[in-house]
Scaffold this motif. Structure first.
Motif, PDB file in Angstrom:
ATOM      1  N   GLU A  66       1.802  -2.824   5.868  1.00 20.90           N
ATOM      2  CA  GLU A  66       1.755  -2.703   4.407  1.00 20.90           C
ATOM      3  C   GLU A  66       2.378  -1.437   3.855  1.00 20.90           C
ATOM      4  O   GLU A  66       2.816  -1.395   2.725  1.00 20.90           O
ATOM      5  CB  GLU A  66       0.302  -2.786   3.925  1.00 20.90           C
ATOM      6  N   ARG A  67       2.368  -0.377   4.660  1.00 23.23           N
ATOM      7  CA  ARG A  67       2.819   0.915   4.128  1.00 23.23           C
ATOM      8  C   ARG A  67       4.206   1.276   4.621  1.00 23.23           C
ATOM      9  O   ARG A  67       4.516   1.060   5.780  1.00 23.23           O
ATOM     10  CB  ARG A  67       1.854   2.018   4.599  1.00 23.23           C
ATOM     11  N   LYS A  69       0.844  -1.196   0.000  1.00 23.31           N
ATOM     12  CA  LYS A  69       0.000   0.000   0.000  1.00 23.31           C
ATOM     13  C   LYS A  69       0.875   1.240   0.000  1.00 23.31           C
ATOM     14  O   LYS A  69       2.062   1.167   0.280  1.00 23.31           O
ATOM     15  CB  LYS A  69      -0.903  -0.024   1.235  1.00 23.31           C
ATOM     16  N   LYS A  70       0.241   2.355  -0.271  1.00 23.25           N
ATOM     17  CA  LYS A  70       1.001   3.608  -0.370  1.00 23.25           C
ATOM     18  C   LYS A  70       1.462   4.108   0.995  1.00 23.25           C
ATOM     19  O   LYS A  70       0.857   3.802   2.021  1.00 23.25           O
ATOM     20  CB  LYS A  70       0.140   4.658  -1.056  1.00 23.25           C
ATOM     21  N   ASP A 114      -4.294  -0.815   8.022  1.00 22.34           N
ATOM     22  CA  ASP A 114      -4.356  -2.040   7.225  1.00 22.34           C
ATOM     23  C   ASP A 114      -3.222  -3.005   7.539  1.00 22.34           C
ATOM     24  O   ASP A 114      -2.868  -3.847   6.731  1.00 22.34           O
ATOM     25  CB  ASP A 114      -4.347  -1.726   5.727  1.00 22.34           C
TER      26      ASP A 114
END
Ligand SMILES: [Zn+2]
Length: 487
Positions: A172-173, A109-110, A476
């Motif tokens: 995730e980021r 993810k970003k 997330d």
């Protein structure tokens, strides 16, 4: 000082290593975001580490002007490097440093930016109870300039990052730790310069968290305030000219008399009321914890402001008044430096703050009409457009879910900041930016910001690290499987 920190880190690492043998067994499966919990961290050690760090960073005098933020940027570079987090220092000018660090996530993810500023407003030691740059820790507080704004925020952000790294949890980021200079005078040599010249370093970011919001504690009630929009500054200089001369033989009209007449007209001018959607959303959310008539008025603010009794009561609170109109503060006055000299020019500064969506050129044109004197020259000292961020995002939801867990009855309010931060530089580039530090401060502590005897409660620092870590994990993050840790 450094040795103390290193010792603490060593102790922490041992605690963490022992925890890592336990937790992978617990987190064998990814958990949904709502049930994401953070590992059993030794929070009293975190509190101690936070206090020591804040004390040290307060001792680096970054009063702006001149700023000298490079010393603080290097401090963070050392701390991040010791933690095994990639970090670099950039300078917009010699001495005007910026710290950029990045903790790698899985890259699915970003990125998320944790933004703070390294500079502080000046402080006069003679007026303070403790040396503003002494970093004194006493009676559960760290005392000093920047303890809240914004060095306390930087410590919270760093520790959230460090605990994430030490925990070995997978997320995730990428998380970017960004500390810029020059914020207190508009950020052009800090965040503005960085976004203009090094945007590639943060181009993969989707979200940003910074100062400007947090947990408010008033009369035993807590509310979570996430700033999603800010008023825009429109700082104006007014200059009048006239015949110079001796104070003993005055002419009827001088630069000073012209300026004073213009300022008096501005002082009497009442700006119009306007309730923008973000402000209405804020008061609608507030209405839920108000009773009867006030709740009704808050839910339809534009209409309520036509009621004279309500309007008087509402606008008597400067913070509320500033949310429903453009404001004008008369601040700087310059005339003659000598009592007996009539100056050829006189000037004043107006600190005007415009609501989101206002056109500064139109606003200035209106002021010129009010003044109605071609002798008065207007020039703009600082101005940028006001940008807002959408509150319907996973990041806002993450804050909401953390609030619901920690304070089930506390409202989460998307709010509009009367002041401004560096967020507009990032919002203009499309990065969703919220003011939310995670810090819960009582009114008497919040008063220290830009004032005297600024101080940060150690417990607030510790709890904010917890809040921020939970927020980051709630967006997330997926707990690591199988026990391999670190990236
Ligand atoms: Zn600040």
């Amino acid at each position: 000082m450094m040795t103390q920190i290193q010792t603490l880190r060593g102790a922490d690492r041992r605690i963490w290593l022992s925890l890592l043998f336990v937790f992978p067994l617990v987190f064998v499966r990814p958990l949904p975001a709502e049930t994401q919990t953070i590992p059993d961290i030794n929070w009293s050690a975190v509190e101690k580490e936070a206090g020591e760090l804040l004390s040290q960073v307060v001792q680096i005098d970054t009063s702006n002007p001149p700023g000298n933020e490079t010393a603080a940027a290097r401090f963070w570079q050392n701390i991040l490097t010791q933690e095994g987090i990639e970090a670099r220092v950039y300078e917009s000018e010699p001495g005007r440093g910026i710290i950029y660090g990045r903790l790698k996530g899985s890259g699915k993810k970003k990125a998320l930016i944790l933004l703070h500023h390294l500079d502080v407003v000046p402080a006069d030691p003679a007026e303070w109870e403790f040396d503003p740059f002494g970093g004194v820790i006493k009676d559960g507080y760290v005392h000093g300039r920047g303890a809240i704004d914004c060095k306390g925020v930087s410590v919270v952000q760093f520790l959230a990052l460090a605990l994430l790294k030490r925990s070995g949890l997978r997320f995730e980021r990428d998380i970017i730790f960004l500390g810029t200079g020059d914020e207190e005078v508009g950020g052009r040599k800090g965040a503005g310069w960085f976004v203009d010249t090094h945007f590639d370093l943060i181009a993969d970011a989707e979200f940003l968290l910074t100062e400007g919001g947090g947990i408010r504690q008033r009369d035993g009630k807590r509310s979570y305030r996430v700033s999603v929009a800010e008023k825009a500054p429109c700082w104006i200089e007014l200059k009048a000219t006239g015949p110079a001369g001796h104070g003993a033989s005055p002419t009827p009209e001088t630069a000073v008399t012209r300026l004073i007449r213009a300022l008096d007209k501005i002082r009497r001018h009442q700006t119009a009321f306007k309730v923008v959607p973000a402000v209405q959303a804020y008061f609608s959310a507030l209405a839920d914890s108000e009773d009867g008539e006030t709740a009704r008025h808050y839910r339809a603010l534009e209409q309520a402001l036509q009621d004279e009794t309500f309007r008087k009561k509402f606008t008597a609170k400067p913070g509320h008044n500033a949310l429903v109109r453009n404001t004008i503060s008369l601040t700087v006055l310059n005339g003659s430096p000598k009592t007996n000299v009539v100056p050829a020019s006189a000037s004043a500064h107006l600190d005007c703050r415009l609501l989101p969506g206002e056109d500064p050129q139109q606003f200035i044109a209106q002021l010129k009409q009010v003044v109605d004197d071609p002798n008065i020259q207007f020039s703009t000292l600082l101005n940028f457009p006001s940008a807002a961020s959408d509150p319907a995002t996973p990041l806002f939801e993450a804050i909401r879910s953390v609030a619901a867990r920690r304070d089930p009855h506390a409202p989460v309010l998307p709010s509009v900041l009367g002041g401004f931060t560096d967020t507009h530089y990032f919002r203009e580039k499309g990065i969703i930016s919220y003011g939310f530090s995670g810090l819960a401060l009582a009114a008497e502590d919040a008063r220290g910001v830009h004032g005297l005897n600024e101080r940060m409660p150690l417990a607030a620092l510790r709890d904010a690290v917890q809040v921020l870590l939970e927020v980051v994990l709630s967006i997330d993050a997926i707990p690591e499987e199988g026990g391999a840790h670190g990236s």
